[in-house]
Design an enzyme around this catalytic site. Sequence first.
Site, short mmCIF file in Angstrom:
data_model
loop_
_atom_site.label_atom_id
_atom_site.label_comp_id
_atom_site.label_asym_id
_atom_site.label_seq_id
_atom_site.Cartn_x
_atom_site.Cartn_y
_atom_site.Cartn_z
N SER A 168 0.82 -1.21 0.00
CA SER A 168 0.00 0.00 0.00
C SER A 168 0.86 1.27 0.00
O SER A 168 0.61 2.20 -0.76
CB SER A 168 -0.97 -0.01 1.18
OG SER A 168 -0.30 -0.21 2.39
N TRP A 169 1.90 1.30 0.82
CA TRP A 169 2.69 2.53 0.89
C TRP A 169 3.57 2.69 -0.35
O TRP A 169 3.72 3.79 -0.88
CB TRP A 169 3.49 2.56 2.19
CG TRP A 169 4.17 3.84 2.61
CD1 TRP A 169 5.24 3.92 3.44
CD2 TRP A 169 3.85 5.21 2.27
NE1 TRP A 169 5.61 5.24 3.64
CE2 TRP A 169 4.78 6.05 2.92
CE3 TRP A 169 2.89 5.80 1.45
CZ2 TRP A 169 4.77 7.44 2.79
CZ3 TRP A 169 2.88 7.20 1.32
CH2 TRP A 169 3.81 8.00 1.99
N LYS A 215 9.24 0.66 8.43
CA LYS A 215 9.24 1.07 9.84
C LYS A 215 9.39 -0.17 10.71
O LYS A 215 8.42 -0.88 10.97
CB LYS A 215 7.94 1.82 10.16
CG LYS A 215 7.83 3.15 9.41
CD LYS A 215 6.49 3.86 9.66
CE LYS A 215 6.48 5.23 8.98
NZ LYS A 215 5.17 5.92 9.13
N GLY A 270 6.79 9.41 9.60
CA GLY A 270 5.72 10.35 9.95
C GLY A 270 4.36 9.71 9.81
O GLY A 270 4.24 8.55 9.41
N LYS A 278 6.83 2.80 17.67
CA LYS A 278 5.42 3.24 17.71
C LYS A 278 4.48 2.13 17.28
O LYS A 278 3.33 2.08 17.73
CB LYS A 278 5.24 4.50 16.86
CG LYS A 278 5.54 4.34 15.38
CD LYS A 278 4.32 4.16 14.52
CE LYS A 278 4.69 3.74 13.10
NZ LYS A 278 3.54 3.54 12.22
N ASP A 318 3.32 10.25 14.41
CA ASP A 318 3.06 8.92 13.86
C ASP A 318 2.45 8.01 14.92
O ASP A 318 1.58 7.18 14.62
CB ASP A 318 4.38 8.34 13.35
CG ASP A 318 4.19 7.25 12.30
OD1 ASP A 318 3.03 6.98 11.93
OD2 ASP A 318 5.19 6.66 11.87
N ASN A 377 -1.25 -2.16 12.80
CA ASN A 377 -0.71 -2.58 14.09
C ASN A 377 -1.77 -2.43 15.20
O ASN A 377 -1.90 -3.31 16.05
CB ASN A 377 0.56 -1.78 14.42
CG ASN A 377 1.70 -2.20 13.51
OD1 ASN A 377 2.30 -3.24 13.71
ND2 ASN A 377 1.99 -1.39 12.49
N VAL A 428 1.23 -6.95 6.53
CA VAL A 428 2.20 -7.09 7.62
C VAL A 428 1.84 -6.15 8.77
O VAL A 428 1.42 -5.02 8.53
CB VAL A 428 3.61 -6.74 7.09
CG1 VAL A 428 4.63 -6.71 8.22
CG2 VAL A 428 4.03 -7.75 6.02
N GLU A 441 4.07 -4.69 11.44
CA GLU A 441 5.50 -4.68 11.75
C GLU A 441 5.78 -4.82 13.25
O GLU A 441 6.80 -5.37 13.65
CB GLU A 441 6.16 -3.40 11.22
CG GLU A 441 6.36 -3.39 9.70
CD GLU A 441 7.51 -4.29 9.24
OE1 GLU A 441 8.08 -5.02 10.07
OE2 GLU A 441 7.82 -4.26 8.03
#
Lengths: 335, 335
Positions: B17-18, B113, B141, B195, B248, B260, B283, B285
């Site tokens: 997606s990113w 990340k 971010g 995070k 973030d 997450n 995923v 992370e």
Amino acid sequence: VTADAPAPLVAVVGGGSWGTAFALLAAGRGAPVRLVCRTPAQAERVARDRVNPAYLPGVRLPESVEVTSMDAPGALAGAGLVVAAVPSRVVADVAAWAAPRMAPGAGVLSLTKGLDPRTGRRLSEVWGQAAPGVPFAMLSGPNHAEEVAEGQPAAGVVAGEPALSRRVQGLLNGAAFRVYVNDDLTGVELCAAAKNVVAIAAGMSDGLGFGDNAKAGLITRGLAEMTRLGRASGARDATFRGLAGMGDLVATCTSHHSRNRRAGELIAGGLRPHDVEARLGQVAEGLWTVDRLLELAARSGVELPISAEVAAAVAGKPVEACMRDLMSRAPAIEE
Amino acid sequence: VTADAPAPLVAVVGGGSWGTAFALLAAGRGAPVRLVCRTPAQAERVARDRVNPAYLPGVRLPESVEVTSMDAPGALAGAGLVVAAVPSRVVADVAAWAAPRMAPGAGVLSLTKGLDPRTGRRLSEVWGQAAPGVPFAMLSGPNHAEEVAEGQPAAGVVAGEPALSRRVQGLLNGAAFRVYVNDDLTGVELCAAAKNVVAIAAGMSDGLGFGDNAKAGLITRGLAEMTRLGRASGARDATFRGLAGMGDLVATCTSHHSRNRRAGELIAGGLRPHDVEARLGQVAEGLWTVDRLLELAARSGVELPISAEVAAAVAGKPVEACMRDLMSRAPAIEE
């Protein structure tokens, strides 16, 4: 209980949502509680129905909570702790009313999050002038009344006169509600006042249909501007990073319970700021705070870009223009 | 363009997606973009349909975006910037694949990340070992891909080699997406990794039915533990207060887009941690990061109470017990 110990009775002045939830919380911890409503009509209804339908429907007050009103003689008689759960715009009047009625040795715990709308003073200053020598503390943090009343886990921060702060901590600390003592009263007061203004901006972002990325950015920059104001006022940065600062800011900017966030959303949707509180049926303190906060910042030489755009929106500037001007304003560095 | 300037072509490795949203963002800013999918099958489908149905449905890639796969010869040929948008667990493999294929003068921008799940190293260290001397930066971010792809306002932080960081800022900075340069790469990397773990805890709180007060408290204490870890690793506190840290963290803990947060919610709902990613289809992370993060903290002599309870939950401890142990653990002071 020795002769010097304050009386255990807790008088909660103000039968709004947080006052009612606080009465329930203290009663649940075994304290004798008197809820002092602002009008006899409200007191009668709550005493009869044991619920507060306008502010906290569905939550039942135990029979042990005595209900009266500010008009009743002896409303504060015998109370060792007077808890003021009233809007900022009446704090000066309530303090003037309470001062001559308080029992010797009693302390004041303020739940109000704002500044005096008439003078811009911090509310500890208002209470200090009306009731000089009376111990004062305030309770803050991410404490949406609805959730506290349901017994959901939450944590609060108490700041002010040290012995009173520890007494409040002892009164409230339990499995679900945890209380931390903070010695930075100025910081806790400024956090509480300023976060409502940032929450109006967050609500405006929501109201324009912006997403979680934009709002997270606003919250981050909001805490930075709050911290700058605090630093210029002698508050500690750590207070702003803690529950009374970041914690309450995040809760107020993201919760559907938040009246200030909702106020911003309504204004973005085209409602006149003047009509927002009527629509909410409750006070949105940020609307009362924003101009006084900006005056305080100007006196301290601090810029509050988010608060300035909220003030502009309340004064009639289109919300789209406020948000565009805010987003396009590139800070030189992140803080 | 002089002989020394890097080629303008941007190769985005990873069609999640990113990666897909980043390709769209860079293409929208006028850069020539090549999306390098991880399998030929995915590349074929995206090239044909111009959408990425599994990861970013409803978002159309412009025809100007070239689509290929890692199997294609010359996948990185002519690219002045290689953007790695891959899960942490394959970063070491992707770096080893990319290093011999990169054009001279090209730089790496990592969007991942996390930490290397095998060694616990920061991903800049993994890239530095695989591709020594190649300029490296990372982008972080509050940047949920879905919102960036829609052109919603957002801001990001780029950290790493200074000239490359400024180049990335120039490439991406626009009206909707604003990029800030931060010189604290270690801080930005640790924020990004940590995070996600706090967001799993926030999701667990949601999954148990706790409200906004509890979650705001978790987020506040989460940032405090992230900041302690950063301080012990030589990072700057200001990074943790900024967009890559607090920003973030808030977005990941509160957004319905956050995988997450959703992972924590699913675990609280009784799903075995092992089955979470299959259910998400993506995923999470934090599940890969948490144990490595705790090892790093232990080496630094830092306690991470929230991360420790997330690790315990992933290892099978009932989520109710994790949250109870966390809430009842009274910090001596707020920070």
